[in-house]
Motif scaffolding. Structure first.
Motif, mmCIF file in Angstrom:
data_model
loop_
_atom_site.group_PDB
_atom_site.id
_atom_site.type_symbol
_atom_site.label_atom_id
_atom_site.label_comp_id
_atom_site.label_asym_id
_atom_site.label_seq_id
_atom_site.Cartn_x
_atom_site.Cartn_y
_atom_site.Cartn_z
ATOM 1 N N VAL A 48 4.517 -4.876 0.816
ATOM 2 C CA VAL A 48 3.305 -5.546 0.344
ATOM 3 C C VAL A 48 3.721 -6.845 -0.344
ATOM 4 C CG1 VAL A 48 1.254 -5.379 -1.108
ATOM 5 C CG2 VAL A 48 2.150 -3.328 0.017
ATOM 6 N N ILE B 203 -1.468 -9.340 -2.525
ATOM 7 C CA ILE B 203 -2.747 -8.627 -2.597
ATOM 8 C C ILE B 203 -3.795 -9.606 -3.119
ATOM 9 C CG2 ILE B 203 -4.030 -6.706 -3.617
ATOM 10 C CD1 ILE B 203 -1.339 -5.289 -4.059
ATOM 11 N N LEU C 77 -4.542 -8.087 2.435
ATOM 12 C CA LEU C 77 -3.111 -7.854 2.245
ATOM 13 C C LEU C 77 -2.280 -8.736 3.164
ATOM 14 C CD1 LEU C 77 -3.179 -3.940 2.244
ATOM 15 C CD2 LEU C 77 -3.066 -5.415 0.246
ATOM 16 N N LEU D 88 1.413 -8.383 4.631
ATOM 17 C CA LEU D 88 2.465 -7.380 4.776
ATOM 18 C C LEU D 88 3.630 -7.957 5.568
ATOM 19 C CD1 LEU D 88 0.090 -4.453 5.840
ATOM 20 C CD2 LEU D 88 0.969 -4.872 3.536
ATOM 21 N N ALA E 95 -6.600 -2.344 -5.228
ATOM 22 C CA ALA E 95 -5.193 -1.955 -5.318
ATOM 23 C C ALA E 95 -5.042 -0.684 -6.141
ATOM 24 C CB ALA E 95 -4.369 -3.095 -5.924
ATOM 25 N N ILE F 110 -1.350 0.966 -4.933
ATOM 26 C CA ILE F 110 -0.276 0.102 -4.461
ATOM 27 C C ILE F 110 -0.126 -1.098 -5.391
ATOM 28 C CG2 ILE F 110 -0.520 0.745 -2.034
ATOM 29 C CD1 ILE F 110 -1.946 -1.977 -1.614
ATOM 30 N N GLN G 148 2.183 -5.093 -5.591
ATOM 31 C CA GLN G 148 2.998 -6.055 -4.864
ATOM 32 C C GLN G 148 4.459 -5.616 -4.911
ATOM 33 O OE1 GLN G 148 1.962 -10.142 -5.639
ATOM 34 N NE2 GLN G 148 4.047 -10.852 -5.240
ATOM 35 N N ILE H 166 -3.413 3.925 3.242
ATOM 36 C CA ILE H 166 -2.061 3.471 2.911
ATOM 37 C C ILE H 166 -1.359 4.601 2.172
ATOM 38 C CG2 ILE H 166 -0.703 1.866 1.511
ATOM 39 C CD1 ILE H 166 -2.783 -0.244 1.953
#
Length: 668
Positions: free
Chosen positions: A476, A479, A490, A492, A508, A513, A515, A543
């Motif tokens: 990641v 975001i 995102l 990726l 997030a 999740i 970064q 995810i």
């Protein structure tokens, strides 16, 4: 890989071949049968009573008798009503249509409507998408001298109504080969039986049949694939002013119109008419030949849908504010006088998904209330309502969605009982959710060419869903919140380059999740066309943390342990000091409170420690800590909430009941 190679050799593009192989296709013949949209249509007269139904309607047309087509207020019912009304009128019948008001009359045939139609001189009522359980209403028709022909597609009860004809592919001993027709599909078959030229009728009404079939989430197998494929092509070039105006008002592109366009753009606007008590807007839209009127109706429907969204948002905010403080609810049971009966079902569905529990929203009117409910995680609504039926005035539905009426005074007792039932269900069930995935793909296959080629799988829907792919070990990098903070964009990084993704209605924090995290992503593949530049993009569905060591979801022995059943082999559950230390250190670093999907939490611990850990052993570790007072847990179907406890003395894990049970099982 053998099936993938054979399908690829037969001309299927790489991603499509992988999806078809994952769904059990091992050769091109099987794949063609699965995707076929050109199969011949079955003879309508294979349906029980079709000869009687067509004969009675034809007789009414010959005699000039007044016919009423009686439908339902959802998209399937509206398109079925429109199709049969339009067909009969164009063939010279004296025909009107009638759809009951959702709020005043409710679903299906009712005595008020029957008496009104009788006063208007109706000799024959033909139901579409309703009627199969209308026992007393059929008797009233007989008493008033109105003949009744029922066409429906819902499940039959043991006793059928007294009618001239009952056409329903679910009738016992019915010989029709395709049981999964929509209400508009059955109405189409009646029109085809009357016409004698099924292909000609489908050419005329494929758009209507397609709309109802997709909106009612029918299985896209057999005839339904033909209906939807032909209907989508018809909709792209529709000559029906109302549908053309609605497509334009929704800003949908005819070139990219697909089943999802119906489900997410067109159907909600047509449904809004029934939900908001203005059903004539939708019916007139489908029937009008006036382009100016069509444009006005389409705009009104879109305005009505926005009004529905505002009402939905208002009810949602009110309902959320009524939730008790503290731990998440086992079941949500709320009631209010202000709520709109046509909209609470959508709110209940949203809250069930958000709070991961069955939700019951009750619209109060005086001393009584009407409720809509939605399930979550396998909790059977119909069974639960049956168990509590002595508290209810009436109820109906199925395991995923149901409705009931209840006396105001019984609501507190019903809430307590339902929460207890849900608590027992979730305590004894696996606290996890499952997303069906077609296949894991490498980044190098995620190209515009390969994603474009997935159209070979269309039409997608129930029974042939949009492909769900997984890509593993993505970093990641960025975001960004978009859409007023409602959606997450995102950036990726894969081994093959940068991939852009969008995760709707998620933050997030919701996705757990940050970064820099390494994640596995489940997604639908799509093309983003921005200023003429076409790039691939992930439409994220879920995810999870990536991990390099094994992280098995196996829970069979753990469920036996939780249920007090003998554990035949405790070794997969019995943790050593190292495993207990891995779990505790992670919780201590992220505590004192942790709320997480158990499988994701287990994978994060594996990623941190670099050592294998099964979900069953991880949950056994939590039980051991809880036994000796190191933590408290609250289980729900999707999440587990862990609260670390402050202790003055050191805990002896060997005194844990769970640990002792596992050690004894090992010794035996």
């Amino acid at each position: 890989m053998g099936a993938v190679n054979e399908l690829a050799a037969g001309g299927y593009p790489p991603l499509s071949a992988m999806v078809l192989a994952a769904r059990g296709m091992s050769n091109t013949q099987q794949a063609h049968a699965y995707l076929d949209c050109t199969a011949p249509l079955h003879d309508p007269f294979l349906m029980t009573d079709m000869d009687l139904a067509a004969g009675r309607v034809a007789l009414a047309m010959d005699r000039g008798e007044k016919i009423a087509v009686f439908g339902d207020y959802d998209v399937d019912g509206i398109t079925a009503t429109s199709l049969l009304t339009d067909f009969l009128q164009k063939h010279g019948a004296n025909c009107i249509s009638y759809i009951p008001s959702r709020m005043e009359e409710g679903y299906g045939l009712n005595s008020l409507a029957i008496r009104q139609l009788h006063n208007e001189g109706v000799n024959l009522i033909v139901t579409v998408d309703c009627g199969i359980t209308a026992m007393s209403e059929a008797l009233l028709c007989k008493e008033l001298g109105i003949d009744l022909v029922i066409t429906d597609h819902h499940e039959c009860k043991d006793e059928l109504p007294q009618a001239v004809a009952i056409v329903d592919p679910h009738r016992p001993h019915d010989t029709y080969p395709h049981k999964n027709l929509s209400g508009v599909g059955v109405a189409f078959k009646l029109a085809a039986a009357l016409s004698g030229n099924q292909e000609e009728v489908l050419d005329e009404y494929a758009d209507m049949v397609c709309m109802g079939t997709v909106a009612d989430v029918m299985l896209l197998h057999g005839e339904n694939r033909v209906f939807v494929s032909r209907g989508l092509e018809s909709l792209r070039h529709t000559k029906r002013p109302g549908l053309a105006a609605l497509i334009k008002e929704c800003a949908c592109s005819s070139d990219t119109l697909c089943a999802s366009t119906i489900g997410y753009n067109l159907a909600p606007r047509i449904n809004a008419a029934g939900r908001m008590g203005q059903i004539d807007l939708a019916l007139n839209l489908c029937l009008t030949d006036d382009e100016k009127l069509a444009a006005e109706l389409a705009k009104k429907l879109c305005d009505l849908n926005r009004q529905r969204q505002n009402v939905e948002s208002e009810i949602y905010q009110q309902a959320v504010s009524m939730l008790p403080d503290g731990k998440p609810p086992e079941a949500i049971v709320l009631a209010d006088e202000r709520w709109h009966q046509g909209v609470v079902g959508i709110v209940a569905s949203r809250m069930a998904e958000e709070y991961c529990c069955p939700t019951f929203l009750i619209c109060l009117d005086g001393e009584h209330g009407k409720a809509s409910s939605r399930s979550f995680g396998g909790f059977n609504l119909f069974s639960s309502l049956t168990a509590l039926s002595d508290m209810l005035e009436s109820y109906g539905g199925h395991e995923l969605a149901a409705g009931f009426t209840i006396a105001r005074q019984n609501i507190p007792q019903f809430r307590d009982a339902m929460c207890t039932m849900a608590s027992h269900f979730y305590a004894s069930s696996t606290p996890r959710t499952v997303l069906d995935v077609d296949c894991v793909i490498p980044p190098e296959l995620f190209t515009v060419h390969n994603v474009d080629a997935l159209t070979i799988l269309e039409p997608c829907g129930n029974g042939c869903p949009k492909p769900v792919f997984v890509m593993e070990k993505l970093c990641v990098e960025r975001i960004t919140m978009v859409g007023n903070g409602r959606h997450m964009r995102l950036r990726l990084r894969s081994s093959h380059g940068i991939i852009n993704a969008i995760y709707f209605s998620t933050t997030a924090q919701d996705a757990s999740i940050e970064q820099g995290d390494w994640v596995d992503v489940a997604f639908n593949a799509q093309i983003n066309d921005y200023r003429g530049e076409r790039t691939v993009q992930m439409n994220v569905l879920d995810i999870r943390p990536s991990c390099n060591a094994e992280c098995s979801p196996e829970l069979y022995e753990y469920l036996n342990l939780r249920a007090g059943q003998p554990v035949s082999d405790p070794s997969p559950l019995l943790p050593n000091r190292g495993t207990l230390g891995d779990v505790w250190r992670y919780l201590a670093e992220h505590g004192p409170s942790v709320q997480e999907n158990p499988m994701c939490l287990c994978r994060k611990i594996v990623r941190r420690s670099g050592r294998p850990l099964s979900l069953g052993k991880f949950l056994a570790c939590l039980d051991i800590f809880a036994d000796v007072g190191l933590l408290a847990m609250h289980r729900q179907h999707k999440y587990i909430t862990i609260e670390l406890q402050v202790r003055s003395a050191k805990a002896d894990l060997n005194q844990s009941k769970t640990m002792q049970t596992l050690l004894l099982s090992k010794g035996s």
